[in-house]
Design an enzyme around this catalytic site. Structure first.
Site, PDB file in Angstrom:
ATOM      1  N   ASP A 242       0.866  -1.183   0.000  1.00 23.95           N
ATOM      2  CA  ASP A 242       0.000   0.000   0.000  1.00 23.95           C
ATOM      3  C   ASP A 242       0.901   1.232   0.000  1.00 23.95           C
ATOM      4  O   ASP A 242       1.932   1.257   0.683  1.00 23.95           O
ATOM      5  CB  ASP A 242      -0.890  -0.004   1.255  1.00 23.95           C
ATOM      6  CG  ASP A 242      -1.618   1.323   1.417  1.00 23.95           C
ATOM      7  OD1 ASP A 242      -1.206   2.135   2.271  1.00 23.95           O
ATOM      8  OD2 ASP A 242      -2.553   1.573   0.617  1.00 23.95           O
ATOM      9  N   ILE A 243       0.549   2.236  -0.793  1.00 17.34           N
ATOM     10  CA  ILE A 243       1.299   3.493  -0.784  1.00 17.34           C
ATOM     11  C   ILE A 243       0.616   4.427   0.214  1.00 17.34           C
ATOM     12  O   ILE A 243      -0.556   4.761   0.048  1.00 17.34           O
ATOM     13  CB  ILE A 243       1.323   4.127  -2.189  1.00 17.34           C
ATOM     14  CG1 ILE A 243       1.984   3.191  -3.195  1.00 17.34           C
ATOM     15  CG2 ILE A 243       2.019   5.489  -2.155  1.00 17.34           C
ATOM     16  CD1 ILE A 243       3.422   2.827  -2.868  1.00 17.34           C
TER      17      ILE A 243
ATOM     18  N   ASP B  99      -1.441  19.317 -11.220  1.00 19.17           N
ATOM     19  CA  ASP B  99      -0.749  19.260 -12.522  1.00 19.17           C
ATOM     20  C   ASP B  99       0.658  19.818 -12.392  1.00 19.17           C
ATOM     21  O   ASP B  99       0.888  21.018 -12.606  1.00 19.17           O
ATOM     22  CB  ASP B  99      -1.538  20.045 -13.575  1.00 19.17           C
ATOM     23  CG  ASP B  99      -0.898  19.934 -14.957  1.00 19.17           C
ATOM     24  OD1 ASP B  99      -1.167  20.824 -15.791  1.00 19.17           O
ATOM     25  OD2 ASP B  99      -0.118  18.991 -15.181  1.00 19.17           O
TER      26      ASP B  99
ATOM     27  N   GLU C 221       7.569  19.867 -19.482  1.00 24.32           N
ATOM     28  CA  GLU C 221       6.433  19.227 -20.163  1.00 24.32           C
ATOM     29  C   GLU C 221       5.475  20.305 -20.640  1.00 24.32           C
ATOM     30  O   GLU C 221       4.896  20.229 -21.722  1.00 24.32           O
ATOM     31  CB  GLU C 221       5.720  18.267 -19.224  1.00 24.32           C
ATOM     32  CG  GLU C 221       4.567  17.490 -19.864  1.00 24.32           C
ATOM     33  CD  GLU C 221       3.214  18.173 -19.762  1.00 24.32           C
ATOM     34  OE1 GLU C 221       3.107  19.203 -19.064  1.00 24.32           O
ATOM     35  OE2 GLU C 221       2.265  17.678 -20.393  1.00 24.32           O
ATOM     36  N   GLU C 222       5.293  21.327 -19.840  1.00 23.52           N
ATOM     37  CA  GLU C 222       4.316  22.372 -20.152  1.00 23.52           C
ATOM     38  C   GLU C 222       4.728  23.213 -21.362  1.00 23.52           C
ATOM     39  O   GLU C 222       3.928  23.949 -21.908  1.00 23.52           O
ATOM     40  CB  GLU C 222       4.086  23.279 -18.926  1.00 23.52           C
ATOM     41  CG  GLU C 222       3.567  22.544 -17.706  1.00 23.52           C
ATOM     42  CD  GLU C 222       2.103  22.129 -17.808  1.00 23.52           C
ATOM     43  OE1 GLU C 222       1.521  22.251 -18.902  1.00 23.52           O
ATOM     44  OE2 GLU C 222       1.548  21.669 -16.793  1.00 23.52           O
TER      45      GLU C 222
ATOM     46  N   ASP D  64       0.066  11.905 -15.043  1.00 23.03           N
ATOM     47  CA  ASP D  64      -0.025  13.362 -15.194  1.00 23.03           C
ATOM     48  C   ASP D  64      -1.450  13.769 -14.820  1.00 23.03           C
ATOM     49  O   ASP D  64      -2.392  13.524 -15.558  1.00 23.03           O
ATOM     50  CB  ASP D  64       0.286  13.735 -16.648  1.00 23.03           C
ATOM     51  CG  ASP D  64       0.288  15.240 -16.882  1.00 23.03           C
ATOM     52  OD1 ASP D  64       0.581  15.653 -18.016  1.00 23.03           O
ATOM     53  OD2 ASP D  64      -0.029  15.990 -15.940  1.00 23.03           O
TER      54      ASP D  64
ATOM     55  N   HIS E 123      -4.153  24.662 -14.630  1.00 23.87           N
ATOM     56  CA  HIS E 123      -3.276  25.739 -15.115  1.00 23.87           C
ATOM     57  C   HIS E 123      -3.580  27.088 -14.469  1.00 23.87           C
ATOM     58  O   HIS E 123      -3.355  28.148 -15.080  1.00 23.87           O
ATOM     59  CB  HIS E 123      -3.311  25.834 -16.639  1.00 23.87           C
ATOM     60  CG  HIS E 123      -2.532  24.763 -17.301  1.00 23.87           C
ATOM     61  ND1 HIS E 123      -2.298  24.700 -18.656  1.00 23.87           N
ATOM     62  CD2 HIS E 123      -1.909  23.659 -16.783  1.00 23.87           C
ATOM     63  CE1 HIS E 123      -1.564  23.639 -18.959  1.00 23.87           C
ATOM     64  NE2 HIS E 123      -1.327  22.980 -17.827  1.00 23.87           N
TER      65      HIS E 123
ATOM     66  N   ASP F 231      -5.015   8.588  -3.577  1.00 25.94           N
ATOM     67  CA  ASP F 231      -4.620   7.353  -2.900  1.00 25.94           C
ATOM     68  C   ASP F 231      -4.820   6.140  -3.806  1.00 25.94           C
ATOM     69  O   ASP F 231      -3.916   5.308  -3.972  1.00 25.94           O
ATOM     70  CB  ASP F 231      -5.445   7.199  -1.620  1.00 25.94           C
ATOM     71  CG  ASP F 231      -4.960   6.044  -0.750  1.00 25.94           C
ATOM     72  OD1 ASP F 231      -5.735   5.545   0.060  1.00 25.94           O
ATOM     73  OD2 ASP F 231      -3.781   5.641  -0.903  1.00 25.94           O
TER      74      ASP F 231
ATOM     75  N   ASP G 275      -1.793   3.758  -5.308  1.00 20.57           N
ATOM     76  CA  ASP G 275      -1.759   2.303  -5.087  1.00 20.57           C
ATOM     77  C   ASP G 275      -1.773   1.546  -6.412  1.00 20.57           C
ATOM     78  O   ASP G 275      -1.131   0.494  -6.556  1.00 20.57           O
ATOM     79  CB  ASP G 275      -2.939   1.861  -4.213  1.00 20.57           C
ATOM     80  CG  ASP G 275      -2.841   2.383  -2.788  1.00 20.57           C
ATOM     81  OD1 ASP G 275      -3.885   2.494  -2.124  1.00 20.57           O
ATOM     82  OD2 ASP G 275      -1.713   2.702  -2.347  1.00 20.57           O
TER      83      ASP G 275
HETATM   84  N1  DTR Z   1      -1.751  17.414 -17.714  1.00 17.75           N
HETATM   85  C1  DTR Z   1      -1.923  18.279 -18.871  1.00 17.75           C
HETATM   86  C2  DTR Z   1      -1.870  17.504 -20.174  1.00 17.75           C
HETATM   87  C3  DTR Z   1      -3.004  16.559 -20.316  1.00 17.75           C
HETATM   88  C4  DTR Z   1      -2.948  15.213 -20.194  1.00 17.75           C
HETATM   89  N2  DTR Z   1      -4.179  14.648 -20.439  1.00 17.75           N
HETATM   90  C5  DTR Z   1      -5.026  15.664 -20.715  1.00 17.75           C
HETATM   91  C6  DTR Z   1      -6.371  15.632 -21.032  1.00 17.75           C
HETATM   92  C7  DTR Z   1      -7.040  16.848 -21.229  1.00 17.75           C
HETATM   93  C8  DTR Z   1      -6.328  18.059 -21.107  1.00 17.75           C
HETATM   94  C9  DTR Z   1      -4.951  18.087 -20.807  1.00 17.75           C
HETATM   95  C10 DTR Z   1      -4.334  16.864 -20.626  1.00 17.75           C
HETATM   96  C11 DTR Z   1      -0.829  19.288 -18.869  1.00 17.75           C
HETATM   97  O1  DTR Z   1       0.282  18.989 -18.440  1.00 17.75           O
HETATM   98  O2  DTR Z   1      -1.101  20.435 -19.317  1.00 17.75           O
HETATM   99 ZN    ZN Z   2      -0.346  21.327 -17.480  1.00 16.11          ZN
HETATM  100 ZN    ZN Z   3       0.370  17.855 -16.752  1.00 17.62          ZN
HETATM  101 CA    CA Z   4      -2.715   3.775  -0.301  1.00 10.88          CA
END
Ligand code: DTR
Ligand code: ZN
Ligand code: ZN
Ligand code: CA
Length: 320
Positions: free
Chosen positions: A46-47, A140, A174-175, A203, A290, A305, A309
């Site tokens: 379990d985490i 995010d 990533e953004e 993500d 965002h 949670d 897991d």
């Molecule tokens: N987490 C978001 C990118 C992302 C991943 N799945 C979806 C679905 C719908 C909108 C955005 C996303 C990011 O890093 O901006």
């Molecule tokens: Zn994002």
């Molecule tokens: Zn993201």
């Molecule tokens: Ca857990």
């Protein structure tokens, strides 16, 4: 072929490894035993959600101390990486910081290898560590980063030694367009990419009005996650909105089997979804996507949670 190990066989195996590593006989070494049935194989732990939330609290305090964000090229990102790396180094991981440039600023990926396992069969879990510049990015993607970190720490705590090699990653920028993960996949080369038997991406996995979405890419990885949630009696949906929008995309484009979990962003929850998951119809899964309000208050603990897991379950299952 991987034979599941019982605890007794595992002990014998560990003693055997000690023999190999020391080059000499180890007193009391038990003879190798036949592998136990899969049911006796090591099960994922379990985490602890409290540990995951503690990482989120650190990410938020880091953002608060660094201009309100953890964005690429800013001090908050560096501080986030330093925090994660220190935990992993202390736990016995082999960590590597990979540099790249994006939008004229230096970016960093953090890669953590758990010593052992078949180097030609690498099972990876990853998440992007950067936020947007408008806020601390706790859902995010502090949520994915914290859950992947705690799963890695659980591997260390348990001393788990699966047949396949375990690798964990925290991506930069990533953004800005999956810059860090693209850099990593490119830097691997075809030989390195061929050694990755699966990449799992996380993500946004703690959205306040959560859904339970499973990536519909590699069928084995998808089934692993769906089986986990089915065991909890939780319905899942296929994640289609995120295709190409997170760090699994560079791996998928390079032919690496991918999968992952997602709890939803700015799309609105339907009545059918609320009927199976609860939450608020017509509201976004994450109304702070965002935004500056993406703080530790923007997290659903149950979703975080369950997804944490599920990460551990999948990493244990896919690396046997
Ligand atoms: N987490 C978001 C990118 C992302 C991943 N799945 C979806 C679905 C719908 C909108 C955005 C996303 C990011 O890093 O901006
Ligand atoms: Zn994002
Ligand atoms: Zn993201
Ligand atoms: Ca857990």
């Amino acid at each position: 072929m991987k034979l599941p190990l019982s605890r007794r066989a595992l002990t014998a195996g560990a003693v055997a490894v000690a023999t190999l590593m020391t080059g000499g006989a180890v007193a009391g070494a038990a003879p190798a035993t036949a592998p136990a049935p899969a049911s006796a194989a090591a099960a994922a732990p379990d985490i602890p959600i409290a540990n995951v939330k503690a990482h989120l609290a650190r990410f938020q305090s880091i953002a608060q101390a660094n201009g309100g964000n953890r964005a690429h090229g800013r001090p908050g990102y560096q501080a986030s990486l330093d925090y994660v790396k220190a935990k992993l180094d202390a736990a016995g991981f082999t960590t590597t910081v990979q540099r790249f440039t994006a939008s004229g600023r230096t970016g960093y990926n953090l890669i953590a290898d758990w010593p052992g396992g078949d180097a030609n069969q690498v099972v990876m879990a990853g998440s992007h560590l950067d936020s947007v510049s408008s806020g601390p990015g706790i859902n995010d993607n502090g949520s994915g980063s914290a859950a992947v970190l705690e799963t890695a720490l659980a591997v260390a705590r348990s001393g788990h030694q699966p047949a396949k090699h375990l690798r964990f990653a925290w991506w930069g920028a990533e953004e800005l367009g999956l810059v860090g993960s693209r850099h990593y996949v490119s830097s691997l080369g075809s030989t390195g990419r061929a050694k990755i038997s699966g990449y799992l991406n996380f993500d946004m996995i703690g959205s306040p009005n959560p859904g339970y979405f499973v990536y519909d890419d590699d069928p084995v990885i998808e089934k692993t996650f769906k089986d986990y949630f089915a065991g909890l009696g939780i319905a899942t949906e296929i994640e289609t909105e995120g295709d190409g929008r997170s760090d699994h995309a560079p791996f998928k484009n390079a032919g690496v089997p991918v999968g992952g979990l997602f709890s939803g962003a700015d799309y609105r929850k339907t009545s059918a979804q609320a009927a199976k998951w609860g939450g608020t119809v017509g509201q976004p899964f994450d109304r702070c996507y965002h935004s500056s309000c993406d703080t530790t208050a923007n997290i659903d603990d149950t979703a975080l949670d369950r997804n944490s897991d599920a990460i551990a379950y999948a990493m244990w299952e896919l690396s046997r």
